[in-house]
Scaffold this active site. Structure first.
Site, PDB file in Angstrom:
ATOM      1  N   TRP A   1      25.450  66.428   7.271  1.00 34.19           N
ATOM      2  CA  TRP A   1      24.419  67.484   7.356  1.00 34.19           C
ATOM      3  C   TRP A   1      23.453  67.302   6.197  1.00 34.19           C
ATOM      4  O   TRP A   1      23.901  67.019   5.075  1.00 34.19           O
ATOM      5  CB  TRP A   1      25.116  68.843   7.245  1.00 34.19           C
ATOM      6  CG  TRP A   1      24.237  70.049   7.282  1.00 34.19           C
ATOM      7  CD1 TRP A   1      23.885  70.761   8.386  1.00 34.19           C
ATOM      8  CD2 TRP A   1      23.617  70.720   6.177  1.00 34.19           C
ATOM      9  NE1 TRP A   1      23.093  71.829   8.041  1.00 34.19           N
ATOM     10  CE2 TRP A   1      22.901  71.823   6.685  1.00 34.19           C
ATOM     11  CE3 TRP A   1      23.581  70.488   4.794  1.00 34.19           C
ATOM     12  CZ2 TRP A   1      22.187  72.698   5.876  1.00 34.19           C
ATOM     13  CZ3 TRP A   1      22.859  71.352   3.987  1.00 34.19           C
ATOM     14  CH2 TRP A   1      22.168  72.440   4.532  1.00 34.19           C
TER      15      TRP A   1
ATOM     16  N   SER B   1      30.881  63.698   5.013  1.00 32.17           N
ATOM     17  CA  SER B   1      30.548  65.078   4.691  1.00 32.17           C
ATOM     18  C   SER B   1      30.936  66.019   5.824  1.00 32.17           C
ATOM     19  O   SER B   1      32.110  66.143   6.161  1.00 32.17           O
ATOM     20  CB  SER B   1      29.064  65.180   4.345  1.00 32.17           C
ATOM     21  OG  SER B   1      28.757  66.428   3.775  1.00 32.17           O
ATOM     22  N   MET B   2      29.964  66.687   6.452  1.00 31.52           N
ATOM     23  CA  MET B   2      30.269  67.592   7.555  1.00 31.52           C
ATOM     24  C   MET B   2      31.093  66.912   8.633  1.00 31.52           C
ATOM     25  O   MET B   2      31.944  67.542   9.280  1.00 31.52           O
ATOM     26  CB  MET B   2      28.968  68.121   8.154  1.00 31.52           C
ATOM     27  CG  MET B   2      29.190  69.002   9.366  1.00 31.52           C
ATOM     28  SD  MET B   2      27.660  69.600  10.102  1.00 31.52           S
ATOM     29  CE  MET B   2      28.358  70.462  11.525  1.00 31.52           C
TER      30      MET B   2
ATOM     31  N   ASP C   1      30.333  64.497  -7.334  1.00 34.15           N
ATOM     32  CA  ASP C   1      29.775  65.123  -6.139  1.00 34.15           C
ATOM     33  C   ASP C   1      29.519  66.606  -6.428  1.00 34.15           C
ATOM     34  O   ASP C   1      30.452  67.386  -6.577  1.00 34.15           O
ATOM     35  CB  ASP C   1      30.751  64.961  -4.981  1.00 34.15           C
ATOM     36  CG  ASP C   1      30.174  65.396  -3.639  1.00 34.15           C
ATOM     37  OD1 ASP C   1      29.270  66.252  -3.627  1.00 34.15           O
ATOM     38  OD2 ASP C   1      30.645  64.875  -2.611  1.00 34.15           O
TER      39      ASP C   1
ATOM     40  N   HIS D   1      27.322  62.833  -4.010  1.00 38.29           N
ATOM     41  CA  HIS D   1      27.694  63.055  -2.615  1.00 38.29           C
ATOM     42  C   HIS D   1      27.204  61.930  -1.713  1.00 38.29           C
ATOM     43  O   HIS D   1      27.981  61.376  -0.926  1.00 38.29           O
ATOM     44  CB  HIS D   1      27.109  64.396  -2.148  1.00 38.29           C
ATOM     45  CG  HIS D   1      27.604  64.844  -0.817  1.00 38.29           C
ATOM     46  ND1 HIS D   1      28.924  65.123  -0.564  1.00 38.29           N
ATOM     47  CD2 HIS D   1      26.934  65.078   0.352  1.00 38.29           C
ATOM     48  CE1 HIS D   1      29.074  65.509   0.691  1.00 38.29           C
ATOM     49  NE2 HIS D   1      27.881  65.491   1.263  1.00 38.29           N
TER      50      HIS D   1
END
Length: 280
Positions: free
Chosen positions: A34, A100-101, A229, A258
């Site tokens: 995302w 991530s997402m 991150d 990240h």
């Protein structure tokens, strides 16, 4: 452009997902984070297919050139979209890589669909196991940590996204691991997402509990997280994964932010290739 039909949406229409399919060999499926789209995997899409593997990357509904329905941004639906990709392309022995997402999509797919067609899973800077602090999840992040996201999206989405990207890639006063041109490119990808999908997906990754999903994973598992991150802090995510997937291999990227699919692209590519080949 190539599309896979998922869905249907609330009106009975199939949801088309934009994807790319490169190379030949054992399949690796890359699922983006995302609020980007599959083109954010540029440095993986140009390198991994050189090494005798087939690489598929698709764009989540609501983003990029995929369809943008009003609803369907919960993880059950998103996991079903992933199933549609694997089924329509008839992929077998897949290595799933969720950034991530998308770590949530991997986890929910493995529990909801029994890990069908999948032989390995990798979680990169992932939001798993559960980000939100609750009574039974005291190690999560407080709700206030997400309030700024929703307020920023509501007030001025383009400006919020530009600031968000700097933290995403670890850009600061004396640290500039990506160029201004890369930040501009990132902004162009981000703004292709619909406002509705962007906000709804933020709620989904912030509020969804994947702890029970993770416990169903029995295949080889790789967890990669940067210890710098600031978007998904390692203490509430990567560092907790082996509690729920005890057999997972856990790799910490020292100094990485990240967005390590760009800042640590060579290292990440090597680790993905080694893992997909069973060498991790």
């Amino acid at each position: 452009m190539s599309y896979i039909k998922a869905g249907p949406d609330a009106n009975g229409h199939p949801v088309k997902l934009h994807y790319t399919d490169l190379g030949q060999g054992a399949p690796i499926v890359l699922i983006h984070g995302w609020p980007l789209n599959h083109e954010s995997w540029e440095y993986q899409l140009k390198e991994l297919p050189k090494h005798g593997v087939r690489v598929i990357a698709y764009t989540r509904r609501g983003f990029g050139n995929s369809d943008k329905p009003w609803d369907g941004y919960d993880y059950d639906t998103l996991a079903d979209d992933l199933k549609a990709v694997l089924d329509e392309l008839n992929l077998q022995n897949v290595t799933l890589v969720g950034f991530s997402m998308a770590g949530g999509e991997v986890a929910r797919y493995m529990s909801r669909h029994g890990g069908a067609r999948v032989s390995r899973v990798a979680f990169v800077s992932a939001v798993t196991p559960f980000l939100l602090k609750t009574a039974d999840n005291p190690d999560g992040a407080p709700e206030s940590a997400f309030t700024g996201i929703f307020e920023g999206l509501e007030k001025d989405r383009p400006d919020f996204m530009r600031s968000f990207a700097k933290k995403f890639y670890g850009v600061g006063l004396i640290s500039h691991p990506v160029s201004d041109a890369t930040l501009d490119w990132n902004q162009s990808l981000v703004m292709l997402g619909s406002p509705r999908a962007t906000e709804a997906c933020a709620h989904s990754f912030a509020e969804t509990d994947f702890r029970q999903d993770l416990k169903t994973i029995k295949v080889p598992t790789l967890v990669i997280h940067g210890d710098q991150d600031e978007t998904v802090p390692i203490e509430v995510s990567g560092a907790r994964m082996q509690e729920f997937v005890p057999h997972a291999t856990y790799k910490v990227y020292k100094g990485a932010p990240h967005g390590l699919f760009i800042t640590e692209k060579d290292k990440l590519n090597e680790d993905i290739m080694a893992f997909a080949a069973g060498k991790a």
